[in-house]
Design a protein around this motif. Structure first.
Motif, PDB file in Angstrom:
ATOM      1  N   UNK A  51       0.844  -1.183   0.000  1.00 57.36           N
ATOM      2  CA  UNK A  51       0.000   0.000   0.000  1.00 57.36           C
ATOM      3  C   UNK A  51       0.881   1.236   0.000  1.00 57.36           C
ATOM      4  N   UNK A  52       0.566   2.199  -0.854  1.00 59.12           N
ATOM      5  CA  UNK A  52       1.323   3.434  -0.927  1.00 59.12           C
ATOM      6  C   UNK A  52       0.874   4.397   0.161  1.00 59.12           C
ATOM      7  N   UNK A  53       1.620   5.481   0.315  1.00 61.25           N
ATOM      8  CA  UNK A  53       1.250   6.485   1.305  1.00 61.25           C
ATOM      9  C   UNK A  53      -0.104   7.108   0.990  1.00 61.25           C
ATOM     10  N   UNK A  54      -0.497   7.085  -0.282  1.00 61.32           N
ATOM     11  CA  UNK A  54      -1.776   7.629  -0.693  1.00 61.32           C
ATOM     12  C   UNK A  54      -2.928   6.645  -0.651  1.00 61.32           C
ATOM     13  N   UNK A  55      -2.643   5.372  -0.326  1.00 64.81           N
ATOM     14  CA  UNK A  55      -3.697   4.391  -0.178  1.00 64.81           C
ATOM     15  C   UNK A  55      -3.907   3.449  -1.349  1.00 64.81           C
ATOM     16  N   UNK A  56      -3.108   3.567  -2.396  1.00 62.59           N
ATOM     17  CA  UNK A  56      -3.204   2.637  -3.516  1.00 62.59           C
ATOM     18  C   UNK A  56      -2.669   1.269  -3.098  1.00 62.59           C
ATOM     19  N   UNK A  57      -3.373   0.195  -3.475  1.00 60.04           N
ATOM     20  CA  UNK A  57      -3.017  -1.150  -3.018  1.00 60.04           C
ATOM     21  C   UNK A  57      -2.667  -2.082  -4.164  1.00 60.04           C
ATOM     22  N   UNK A  58      -1.927  -3.128  -3.823  1.00 59.49           N
ATOM     23  CA  UNK A  58      -1.530  -4.155  -4.760  1.00 59.49           C
ATOM     24  C   UNK A  58      -1.494  -5.484  -4.015  1.00 59.49           C
ATOM     25  N   UNK A  59      -2.047  -6.549  -4.631  1.00 66.99           N
ATOM     26  CA  UNK A  59      -2.134  -7.854  -3.987  1.00 66.99           C
ATOM     27  C   UNK A  59      -1.595  -8.952  -4.881  1.00 66.99           C
ATOM     28  N   UNK A  60      -1.041  -9.974  -4.248  1.00 67.16           N
ATOM     29  CA  UNK A  60      -0.724 -11.191  -4.968  1.00 67.16           C
ATOM     30  C   UNK A  60      -2.021 -11.842  -5.434  1.00 67.16           C
ATOM     31  N   UNK A  61      -1.985 -12.469  -6.597  1.00 69.98           N
ATOM     32  CA  UNK A  61      -3.187 -13.103  -7.137  1.00 69.98           C
ATOM     33  C   UNK A  61      -3.779 -14.128  -6.174  1.00 69.98           C
ATOM     34  N   UNK A  62      -2.937 -14.817  -5.440  1.00 70.88           N
ATOM     35  CA  UNK A  62      -3.388 -15.883  -4.564  1.00 70.88           C
ATOM     36  C   UNK A  62      -4.206 -15.399  -3.368  1.00 70.88           C
ATOM     37  N   UNK A  63      -4.139 -14.106  -3.055  1.00 66.27           N
ATOM     38  CA  UNK A  63      -4.852 -13.598  -1.881  1.00 66.27           C
ATOM     39  C   UNK A  63      -5.925 -12.580  -2.224  1.00 66.27           C
ATOM     40  N   UNK A  64      -6.074 -12.236  -3.485  1.00 67.15           N
ATOM     41  CA  UNK A  64      -7.086 -11.261  -3.883  1.00 67.15           C
ATOM     42  C   UNK A  64      -8.477 -11.741  -3.493  1.00 67.15           C
ATOM     43  N   UNK A  65      -9.242 -10.850  -2.902  1.00 68.84           N
ATOM     44  CA  UNK A  65     -10.582 -11.184  -2.454  1.00 68.84           C
ATOM     45  C   UNK A  65     -10.638 -11.757  -1.058  1.00 68.84           C
ATOM     46  N   UNK A  66      -9.492 -12.136  -0.505  1.00 75.27           N
ATOM     47  CA  UNK A  66      -9.438 -12.704   0.839  1.00 75.27           C
ATOM     48  C   UNK A  66      -8.696 -11.824   1.829  1.00 75.27           C
ATOM     49  N   UNK A  67      -7.634 -11.169   1.372  1.00 77.11           N
ATOM     50  CA  UNK A  67      -6.815 -10.324   2.240  1.00 77.11           C
ATOM     51  C   UNK A  67      -7.054  -8.854   1.917  1.00 77.11           C
ATOM     52  N   UNK A  68      -6.939  -8.010   2.928  1.00 81.20           N
ATOM     53  CA  UNK A  68      -7.062  -6.574   2.753  1.00 81.20           C
ATOM     54  C   UNK A  68      -5.950  -5.871   3.520  1.00 81.20           C
ATOM     55  N   UNK A  69      -5.194  -5.032   2.825  1.00 77.31           N
ATOM     56  CA  UNK A  69      -4.148  -4.250   3.475  1.00 77.31           C
ATOM     57  C   UNK A  69      -4.664  -2.837   3.706  1.00 77.31           C
ATOM     58  N   UNK A  70      -4.291  -2.262   4.835  1.00 78.45           N
ATOM     59  CA  UNK A  70      -4.691  -0.904   5.157  1.00 78.45           C
ATOM     60  C   UNK A  70      -3.602  -0.269   6.015  1.00 78.45           C
ATOM     61  N   UNK A  71      -3.690   1.039   6.226  1.00 71.75           N
ATOM     62  CA  UNK A  71      -2.699   1.715   7.055  1.00 71.75           C
ATOM     63  C   UNK A  71      -3.325   2.875   7.802  1.00 71.75           C
ATOM     64  N   UNK A  72      -2.708   3.204   8.910  1.00 66.72           N
ATOM     65  CA  UNK A  72      -3.086   4.352   9.711  1.00 66.72           C
ATOM     66  C   UNK A  72      -1.841   5.222   9.812  1.00 66.72           C
ATOM     67  N   UNK A  73      -1.785   6.270   9.012  1.00 62.28           N
ATOM     68  CA  UNK A  73      -0.585   7.101   8.957  1.00 62.28           C
ATOM     69  C   UNK A  73      -0.304   7.812  10.280  1.00 62.28           C
ATOM     70  N   UNK A  74      -1.348   8.157  11.016  1.00 68.63           N
ATOM     71  CA  UNK A  74      -1.163   8.821  12.297  1.00 68.63           C
ATOM     72  C   UNK A  74      -0.476   7.912  13.309  1.00 68.63           C
ATOM     73  N   UNK A  75      -0.641   6.592  13.149  1.00 71.11           N
ATOM     74  CA  UNK A  75      -0.045   5.619  14.054  1.00 71.11           C
ATOM     75  C   UNK A  75       1.178   4.930  13.464  1.00 71.11           C
ATOM     76  N   UNK A  76       1.570   5.300  12.245  1.00 71.12           N
ATOM     77  CA  UNK A  76       2.686   4.647  11.549  1.00 71.12           C
ATOM     78  C   UNK A  76       2.510   3.131  11.535  1.00 71.12           C
ATOM     79  N   UNK A  77       1.304   2.701  11.250  1.00 76.76           N
ATOM     80  CA  UNK A  77       0.952   1.292  11.347  1.00 76.76           C
ATOM     81  C   UNK A  77       0.303   0.795  10.062  1.00 76.76           C
ATOM     82  N   UNK A  78       0.661  -0.422   9.672  1.00 74.93           N
ATOM     83  CA  UNK A  78       0.042  -1.090   8.540  1.00 74.93           C
ATOM     84  C   UNK A  78      -0.608  -2.376   9.035  1.00 74.93           C
TER      85      UNK A  78
END
Length: 122
Positions: A51-78
């Motif tokens: 996931x980019x700093x702007x929120x754009x995401x990219x997934x491996x084909x094997x996990x698409x639809x099952x996994x979700x990546x997100x981030x909280x910039x205020x907490x420096x956490x992914x």
């Protein structure tokens, strides 16, 4: 210096869910892209999601639809929300981040967490 601390790994039955967290700390000026990689026994380390700093995401084909990546910039956490887990998801999961530190040359460097074990039983 900078550290990435992961949490949330563990043992889960097939079809279950886990949520991984990775918090960055230290003399951080800014954080660019963040992501999750995994390495299963006998296999190469592979990108799971990013996931980019702007929120754009990219997934491996094997996990698409099952996994979700997100981030909280205020907490420096992914985060990595993992649903419908399969035995093939069993691996050590590593957090990764491009981080610019406060001191020194103001360019980003690649940092890694220590890894957290995810085991999915059938």
């Amino acid at each position: 210096q900078v550290q990435l601390v992961e949490s949330g790994g563990g043992l889960v039955q097939a079809g279950g869910s886990l949520r991984l967290s990775c918090a960055a700390s230290g003399s951080i000026f800014s954080i660019g892209a963040m992501g999750w990689y995994r390495q299963a026994p006998g296999k190469q380390r592979e990108l799971v999601a990013a996931i980019t700093s702007g929120g754009s995401t990219n997934y491996a084909d094997s996990v698409k639809g099952r996994f979700t990546i997100s981030r909280d910039n205020a907490k420096n956490t992914v985060y990595l929300q993992m649903n419908s887990l399969k035995p093939e998801d069993t691996a050590v999961y590593y957090c990764n981040a491009d981080i610019t530190v406060i001191a020194g040359t103001p360019v980003p460097y690649d940092y890694w967490g220590q890894g957290t074990q995810v085991t999915v039983s059938s």
